[in-house]
Scaffold this motif. Sequence first.
Motif, short mmCIF file in Angstrom:
data_model
loop_
_atom_site.label_atom_id
_atom_site.label_comp_id
_atom_site.label_asym_id
_atom_site.label_seq_id
_atom_site.Cartn_x
_atom_site.Cartn_y
_atom_site.Cartn_z
N ASN A 240 0.81 -1.23 0.00
CA ASN A 240 0.00 0.00 0.00
C ASN A 240 0.84 1.27 0.00
N THR A 241 2.15 1.10 0.18
CA THR A 241 3.04 2.27 0.18
C THR A 241 3.40 2.62 -1.26
N LEU A 242 3.18 3.87 -1.62
CA LEU A 242 3.55 4.35 -2.96
C LEU A 242 4.96 4.91 -2.89
N ILE A 243 5.87 4.31 -3.67
CA ILE A 243 7.27 4.77 -3.67
C ILE A 243 7.58 5.42 -5.01
N LEU A 244 7.97 6.68 -4.95
CA LEU A 244 8.40 7.41 -6.15
C LEU A 244 9.90 7.66 -6.02
N TRP B 175 0.61 20.29 -5.08
CA TRP B 175 0.25 19.01 -5.72
C TRP B 175 0.45 17.87 -4.73
N LEU B 176 1.56 17.92 -4.00
CA LEU B 176 1.89 16.86 -3.06
C LEU B 176 0.81 16.77 -1.97
N GLU B 177 0.40 17.94 -1.48
CA GLU B 177 -0.66 17.99 -0.45
C GLU B 177 -1.97 17.42 -0.99
N LYS B 178 -2.32 17.86 -2.19
CA LYS B 178 -3.60 17.47 -2.80
C LYS B 178 -3.64 15.97 -3.11
N LEU B 179 -2.56 15.47 -3.72
CA LEU B 179 -2.57 14.09 -4.18
C LEU B 179 -2.32 13.10 -3.04
N SER B 180 -1.57 13.54 -2.03
CA SER B 180 -1.33 12.64 -0.89
C SER B 180 -2.62 12.41 -0.12
N ALA B 181 -3.52 13.41 -0.13
CA ALA B 181 -4.80 13.28 0.56
C ALA B 181 -5.68 12.22 -0.09
N ARG B 182 -5.44 11.96 -1.39
CA ARG B 182 -6.24 10.97 -2.12
C ARG B 182 -5.69 9.56 -1.99
N HIS B 183 -4.45 9.45 -1.50
CA HIS B 183 -3.80 8.12 -1.47
C HIS B 183 -4.03 7.44 -0.13
N SER C 149 -3.23 8.25 -8.64
CA SER C 149 -4.50 8.68 -8.05
C SER C 149 -5.58 8.84 -9.12
N TRP C 150 -5.27 8.45 -10.36
CA TRP C 150 -6.20 8.57 -11.49
C TRP C 150 -6.73 9.99 -11.63
N LEU C 151 -5.88 10.94 -11.30
CA LEU C 151 -6.28 12.34 -11.41
C LEU C 151 -5.59 12.95 -12.61
N VAL C 152 -6.34 13.58 -13.48
CA VAL C 152 -5.75 14.25 -14.63
C VAL C 152 -6.18 15.70 -14.59
N LEU D 259 6.06 18.70 5.34
CA LEU D 259 5.51 17.72 4.39
C LEU D 259 4.14 17.24 4.86
N PRO D 260 3.27 16.79 3.93
CA PRO D 260 1.99 16.19 4.34
C PRO D 260 2.23 15.01 5.28
N VAL D 261 1.24 14.72 6.14
CA VAL D 261 1.43 13.74 7.22
C VAL D 261 1.82 12.34 6.72
N ASN D 262 1.33 11.95 5.51
CA ASN D 262 1.62 10.59 5.04
C ASN D 262 2.76 10.54 4.04
N VAL D 263 3.54 11.64 3.96
CA VAL D 263 4.66 11.69 2.99
C VAL D 263 5.99 11.68 3.73
N ARG D 264 6.89 10.83 3.26
CA ARG D 264 8.26 10.80 3.77
C ARG D 264 9.20 11.01 2.58
N VAL D 265 10.30 11.74 2.84
CA VAL D 265 11.27 12.02 1.77
C VAL D 265 12.65 11.56 2.22
N ILE D 266 13.33 10.85 1.31
CA ILE D 266 14.70 10.40 1.56
C ILE D 266 15.56 10.89 0.40
#
Length: 942
Positions: free
Chosen positions: A153-157, A206-214, A186-189, A242-249
């Motif tokens: 369930n973790t999305l890794i970019l 974008w990160l805030e908006k799209l992370s809320a959908r994931h 997120s099937w968002l276009v 960063l949004p609560v469900n986003v981590r950056v490395i």
Amino acid sequence: DGRVSSVSVQQLIEQISYMNKAKVIDHIGGVEEGAYEIYTCVEKIIKQDILGCEMAELEGKDLGNKEESTAPEEEVFGDVLWDAHDEQEQMEAFQQASNSTCELGFEKYFERLNDLVAAPAPIPPLLVSGGPGSGKSLLLSKWIQLQQKHSPNTLILYHFVGRPMSTSSESALIIKRLTLKLMQHSWLVSPLTLDPAKLLEEFPRWLEKLSARHQGSIIIIIDSIDQIQQAEKHMKWLIDPLPVNVRVIVSVNVETCPQAWRLWPTLHLDPLNSKDVKSLISAECNSANVKLTKEQEKKLERHCRSATTCNALYVTLLGKTIACVGNTGNVDETLQQCFQCQDTVSLYRLVLRSIQESLQSDKEKSLLKEMLCVIGVSHNGVSESELMELYPELSSAVLASLVHSLHKMCLLTYGCGLLKFQHLQAWEMVRLEYMEEGENVISAYRQKLVEYFTIQLRVLILICFSFHSRDRVTWRSADELPWLFQQQGDKQKLHKCLLNLFVSQNLYKRGHFAELLSYWQLVGKDKSSMAAEYFDSLKEYEKSCEGEESMICLADLYETLGRFLKDLGLLSQAVAPLQRSLEIRETALDPDHPRVAQSLHQLAGVYVQWKKFGNAEQLYKQALEISENAYGAEHPRVARELDALATLYQKQNKYEQAEQLRKKSFKIRQKAARQKGSLCGFALLRQRALQLEELTLGKDTPDNARTLNELGVLYYLQNNLETAELFLKRSLEMRERVLGPDHPDCAQSLNNLAALYNEKKHYDKAEELYEKALDIRRRALAPDHPSLAYTVKHLAVLYKKMGKLDKAVPLYELAVEIRQKSFGPKHPSVATALVNLAVLYCQMKKQIEALPLYERALKIYEDSFGHMHPRVGETLKNLAVLSYEGGDFEKAAELYKRAMEIKEAETLLIGGKATSRHSSSGDTFSLKSALSPNIFLEHGQR
């Protein structure tokens, strides 16, 4: 000569006979013909079985005119331009980074990374630091693999930055790619700016908006972030919460890490311990069956204790060097030489010299140097075929041997089919070894590449004028040539290169907007000057365009220019080229061709930005109608139009209508995503293979018949008409058995087969099938149904092509009736149908019948579009010709004068002389209603 040449060949043939999926090519004749036959076979397999699967989501409802063999990537991501090469490069970089079988005691680091993911928000980015070659990329790629396995369930970019100044290190492209990957999941276009400054500014939103959908965590990993040009400036979003469900490395080299980032939580990679060193060297030696003595192992352990000699890259290279000597060489002597190398660059130098010594002649040594130098000075690498064209004396055997040695010893690797340096230290060594004299040597090698790609460009343009090929400029010429001119500081040649419309189009359509803009800034041109120069070049090119194919290409160029101007914010100047692109496509292709929908969609996008929402709505609706008619109601291209309309309604506070369209679009995208599966294509390949087995062995069902029809459409789009015909015939036969011969689905199969025979110029067969399809649809569908209108139009066009004008007339009259029922008597699409009928009457020398049709069409166009619209001008021109032929010269002159005034006004707008993006002049030329998808303006014949 038709005989098996040896026992080993006989054994090979026997082995193949037991394999399921082997392909044997029997050939008797010359080597060249045999090689060509194999090449053709492999090319066919790749295009149809592998690439074809990636297009399998096409659910062609009816075939009109053939589209290109591959759907543009922008269809998957709305209007955003996507570069398949950039994405492939990232996939390859990840695979290469995770290639090592040794874990190197990474378990302790994995725990720290896992803790980061589990830690409560907010949390700053985690910094993974270490010296060059310490294993940062290996650690991150191995951890990504573990996360993908244990946390689905973790999305890794991820993004792996390559050499500085390569495409992979451009900040705008990195941010755009990450945003698109988020949108895809997120099937968002939604519209996405290409302006580099705005792109970087908008990314946190974008990160805030799209992370809320994931549903789950999102992890963003950027390897070697310090190699990005002006990393601190372009990656400002990293210091924002960063949004609560986003981590950056992010990973960095210790020496080049920006000061502000050093305060972040840091995971520092320690030097390898003696156990890891021994493990790495043993793995390399064992692969070559080389056994080290205890004494040699002790010497190696003592040597690999300093910070520069115990990093992962150095030790790996050391192991490979020893393994290369094998049992035939003197290991002690090699060790002695290695021990004199106190860092990775000097060890690379030793490796290079050992490869040089293994070469048989000075000529081969010279070619090795030339190879490495041209790869080093290129933008993104050089392909094997380019090397052989650059150096004709370089035989394929010598090249293969050199590449094998350089790849084996971690000097070179492949990326997107190009040879490039595997590590930054390898490039640094080549620069020190061969280019110590400095900028003059580098400039000479760059000049060699400039001359090569300039010739390639000329050849491609000659080919395109001879054969009207759409693939006029390869991504290689567009990637390398302007960049090389920039590096050489040759502004004049860079300027000339940018004015090659195909180079600029290639860069823009692959999303390299920021790069294109930076080149123009270097030559000292502002946005308005740039627009005017492109217009002039395009007008010059238009003079040479003859025939349908070159006109289609011209329409593509006009569209690219319009989109580019829109992205620059020059809205008033963007309308005219997009309008011109639309008109060319309607005439050269087909009024309900998907590319006409593309033009309508792009025009609508300009009007949305211009806040002319009424115009945009009509255009989007017409694009939606064409897309549904061409692809079926559940195709991603239909979802794109629904999304665009939803966004438009949202801007107008029509939230209920917007929500309905969004839900409909979301369902389509969900279904398409499930069908498409993995982007890599292998899952698709398996799925399609199973589907084909079911089709072969399974029962007759409506679903199997539909799949056969889709496969027929797929092969038709790939121009493989023979295979397409087989599938379409099987689909028709199955539908007739299961559903009965009068079912509307049978009409679909008949229509598709008719389109195929029309393409093959078997007009009699096409006529018979179209007539059957029309008969079924007339009985089964409503009088104003789009599918009925579709068959009516195509049969009418076929009759006209065959010279059966009397049979065409009632169908063109029926088209007028259908349009009137669908849209009302005063809609522009009715005017278009009237013009089509008038053109037909003129061909039959029935000018008296044609005149009132043109006059009625003119009135509708004027009421809908205004008195100065190009549609009005074209109709006035046709009326002028009729008046002239009827002897009313005064009226003809008056009508022609009015037509020319409209044309001159349009030319002024195309010339970019609109005063500003907010000027009222835009209203005069804007579309006040929808442009019809069924326009068949054949005024060129008049």
